[in-house]
Motif scaffolding. Structure first.
Motif, PDB file in Angstrom:
ATOM      1  N   ARG A   1     -49.069 -17.432  -7.074  1.00 52.63           N
ATOM      2  CA  ARG A   1     -48.320 -17.779  -7.866  1.00 52.63           C
ATOM      3  C   ARG A   1     -49.373 -17.135  -9.362  1.00 52.63           C
ATOM      4  NH1 ARG A   1     -46.579 -22.118 -11.987  1.00 52.63           N
ATOM      5  NH2 ARG A   1     -44.643 -21.727 -12.572  1.00 52.63           N
ATOM      6  N   SER A   2     -50.613 -17.852  -9.815  1.00 50.77           N
ATOM      7  CA  SER A   2     -51.171 -17.402 -10.781  1.00 50.77           C
ATOM      8  C   SER A   2     -51.234 -16.141 -11.030  1.00 50.77           C
ATOM      9  CB  SER A   2     -52.412 -18.337 -11.309  1.00 50.77           C
ATOM     10  OG  SER A   2     -52.408 -19.812 -11.235  1.00 50.77           O
ATOM     11  N   PHE A   3     -52.267 -15.402  -9.209  1.00 52.59           N
ATOM     12  CA  PHE A   3     -51.762 -14.191  -9.588  1.00 52.59           C
ATOM     13  C   PHE A   3     -50.615 -13.293 -10.028  1.00 52.59           C
ATOM     14  CE2 PHE A   3     -51.521  -9.770  -7.036  1.00 52.59           C
ATOM     15  CZ  PHE A   3     -52.827  -9.289  -6.953  1.00 52.59           C
ATOM     16  N   LEU A   4     -49.648 -13.125  -9.673  1.00 52.93           N
ATOM     17  CA  LEU A   4     -48.344 -12.516  -9.763  1.00 52.93           C
ATOM     18  C   LEU A   4     -48.655 -13.041 -11.609  1.00 52.93           C
ATOM     19  CD1 LEU A   4     -46.159 -11.200  -8.343  1.00 52.93           C
ATOM     20  CD2 LEU A   4     -44.994 -13.233  -8.531  1.00 52.93           C
ATOM     21  N   GLU A   5     -48.054 -13.410 -11.825  1.00 52.77           N
ATOM     22  CA  GLU A   5     -48.677 -13.876 -13.256  1.00 52.77           C
ATOM     23  C   GLU A   5     -49.161 -13.312 -14.100  1.00 52.77           C
ATOM     24  OE1 GLU A   5     -48.641 -18.067 -16.608  1.00 52.77           O
ATOM     25  OE2 GLU A   5     -47.942 -17.934 -14.450  1.00 52.77           O
ATOM     26  N   HIS A   6     -50.796 -13.564 -14.213  1.00 56.72           N
ATOM     27  CA  HIS A   6     -51.515 -12.810 -14.274  1.00 56.72           C
ATOM     28  C   HIS A   6     -51.312 -11.092 -14.435  1.00 56.72           C
ATOM     29  CE1 HIS A   6     -53.217 -15.815 -16.255  1.00 56.72           C
ATOM     30  NE2 HIS A   6     -53.355 -16.186 -15.541  1.00 56.72           N
ATOM     31  N   LEU A   7     -50.904 -10.529 -13.198  1.00 56.52           N
ATOM     32  CA  LEU A   7     -50.918  -8.729 -13.010  1.00 56.52           C
ATOM     33  C   LEU A   7     -49.688  -8.526 -13.503  1.00 56.52           C
ATOM     34  CD1 LEU A   7     -51.123  -6.193 -11.123  1.00 56.52           C
ATOM     35  CD2 LEU A   7     -49.123  -7.383  -9.439  1.00 56.52           C
ATOM     36  N   HIS A   8     -48.541  -9.419 -14.525  1.00 54.57           N
ATOM     37  CA  HIS A   8     -47.875  -8.722 -14.367  1.00 54.57           C
ATOM     38  C   HIS A   8     -48.455  -8.770 -16.655  1.00 54.57           C
ATOM     39  CE1 HIS A   8     -43.547  -8.483 -12.908  1.00 54.57           C
ATOM     40  NE2 HIS A   8     -45.221  -7.776 -11.546  1.00 54.57           N
TER      41      HIS A   8
ATOM     42  N   GLU B   1     -45.547 -22.116   6.808  1.00 54.85           N
ATOM     43  CA  GLU B   1     -44.163 -21.033   7.384  1.00 54.85           C
ATOM     44  C   GLU B   1     -43.970 -20.086   5.652  1.00 54.85           C
ATOM     45  OE1 GLU B   1     -44.108 -23.484  10.831  1.00 54.85           O
ATOM     46  OE2 GLU B   1     -44.005 -23.482   8.569  1.00 54.85           O
ATOM     47  N   TYR B   2     -43.513 -20.832   4.591  1.00 57.77           N
ATOM     48  CA  TYR B   2     -43.431 -20.695   3.102  1.00 57.77           C
ATOM     49  C   TYR B   2     -44.721 -20.017   2.751  1.00 57.77           C
ATOM     50  CZ  TYR B   2     -39.004 -22.010   3.041  1.00 57.77           C
ATOM     51  OH  TYR B   2     -37.379 -22.908   2.943  1.00 57.77           O
ATOM     52  N   ALA B   3     -45.695 -20.416   2.958  1.00 59.36           N
ATOM     53  CA  ALA B   3     -47.498 -19.924   2.766  1.00 59.36           C
ATOM     54  C   ALA B   3     -47.323 -18.746   3.113  1.00 59.36           C
ATOM     55  CB  ALA B   3     -48.370 -20.539   2.969  1.00 59.36           C
ATOM     56  N   ARG B   4     -47.379 -18.414   4.310  1.00 57.61           N
ATOM     57  CA  ARG B   4     -47.456 -16.923   5.043  1.00 57.61           C
ATOM     58  C   ARG B   4     -47.395 -16.051   4.081  1.00 57.61           C
ATOM     59  NH1 ARG B   4     -46.835 -18.515   9.926  1.00 57.61           N
ATOM     60  NH2 ARG B   4     -44.707 -17.439  10.215  1.00 57.61           N
ATOM     61  N   LEU B   5     -46.134 -16.250   4.605  1.00 60.79           N
ATOM     62  CA  LEU B   5     -44.329 -15.261   4.013  1.00 60.79           C
ATOM     63  C   LEU B   5     -45.004 -15.220   2.670  1.00 60.79           C
ATOM     64  CD1 LEU B   5     -42.333 -13.220   4.730  1.00 60.79           C
ATOM     65  CD2 LEU B   5     -40.687 -15.542   3.393  1.00 60.79           C
TER      66      LEU B   5
ATOM     67  N   VAL C   1     -47.320 -11.243  -1.576  1.00 61.18           N
ATOM     68  CA  VAL C   1     -47.363 -11.301  -2.994  1.00 61.18           C
ATOM     69  C   VAL C   1     -48.457 -10.377  -3.310  1.00 61.18           C
ATOM     70  CG1 VAL C   1     -48.400 -12.672  -4.694  1.00 61.18           C
ATOM     71  CG2 VAL C   1     -46.443 -13.736  -3.759  1.00 61.18           C
ATOM     72  N   ILE C   2     -49.270 -10.463  -2.015  1.00 63.62           N
ATOM     73  CA  ILE C   2     -50.173  -9.332  -1.601  1.00 63.62           C
ATOM     74  C   ILE C   2     -50.256  -7.477  -1.869  1.00 63.62           C
ATOM     75  CG2 ILE C   2     -52.470  -8.506  -0.631  1.00 63.62           C
ATOM     76  CD1 ILE C   2     -52.861 -11.604  -0.056  1.00 63.62           C
ATOM     77  N   GLU C   3     -48.701  -7.690  -1.215  1.00 64.68           N
ATOM     78  CA  GLU C   3     -48.281  -6.214  -1.189  1.00 64.68           C
ATOM     79  C   GLU C   3     -47.626  -6.069  -2.611  1.00 64.68           C
ATOM     80  OE1 GLU C   3     -48.814  -3.989   1.851  1.00 64.68           O
ATOM     81  OE2 GLU C   3     -49.987  -6.064   2.631  1.00 64.68           O
TER      82      GLU C   3
END
Length: 135
Positions: free
Chosen positions: A40-47, A107-111, A116-118
């Motif tokens: 989540r932090s990665f996604l937030e900081h990406l934007h 399962e949620y963590a994997r998905l 997010v990586i992709e």
């Protein structure tokens, strides 16, 4: 090398590595929660980082918060309203799955980790094609 080339800075790479480590060594829901927190932090900081780079080049000012950065990226034509709705929903799902509960399910963590990586690779590739580099 590819991650650095498309704009991942050292902290963003370390965040992904920490998420991967938490995911791979998981023995309990608390480590999965940590993995998703990093994602989540990665996604937030990406934007946020992309919006700051674009705003600096354009001579604009953008508020350094997730929602403001995401709206700015759409307003500047880096993605569509549908894209914005998708990524906001993904961010909310990560929050609801990992931040608010005490633990997370594998399962949620994997998905969510994979999406997010992709997404990060796709988004940074789009930025690179437009001549924008994060960081």
């Amino acid at each position: 090398g590819f991650l650095t080339k498309v704009g991942f800075n050292d902290d963003m790479i370390k965040t992904l590595n920490a998420a991967e480590s938490d995911y791979r060594s998981t023995t309990n829901p608390f480590e999965l929660k940590s993995c998703l927190g990093h994602i989540r932090s990665f996604l937030e900081h990406l934007h946020r980082e992309a919006a700051k780079s674009i705003a600096a080049t354009a001579g604009d000012t953008v508020v350094d918060r997730w929602g403001d950065a995401t709206a700015y990226l759409r307003q500047q034509g880096y993605f569509t309203k549908q894209h914005e709705a998708f990524i906001a929903s993904l961010y909310t799902l990560i929050s609801d799955t990992s931040v608010h509960p005490l633990g997370a399910e594998r399962e949620y963590a994997r998905l969510l980790r994979n999406v997010v990586i992709e997404y990060g690779v796709m988004f940074l590739t789009v930025l690179a094609k437009k001549g924008t580099k994060v960081g």
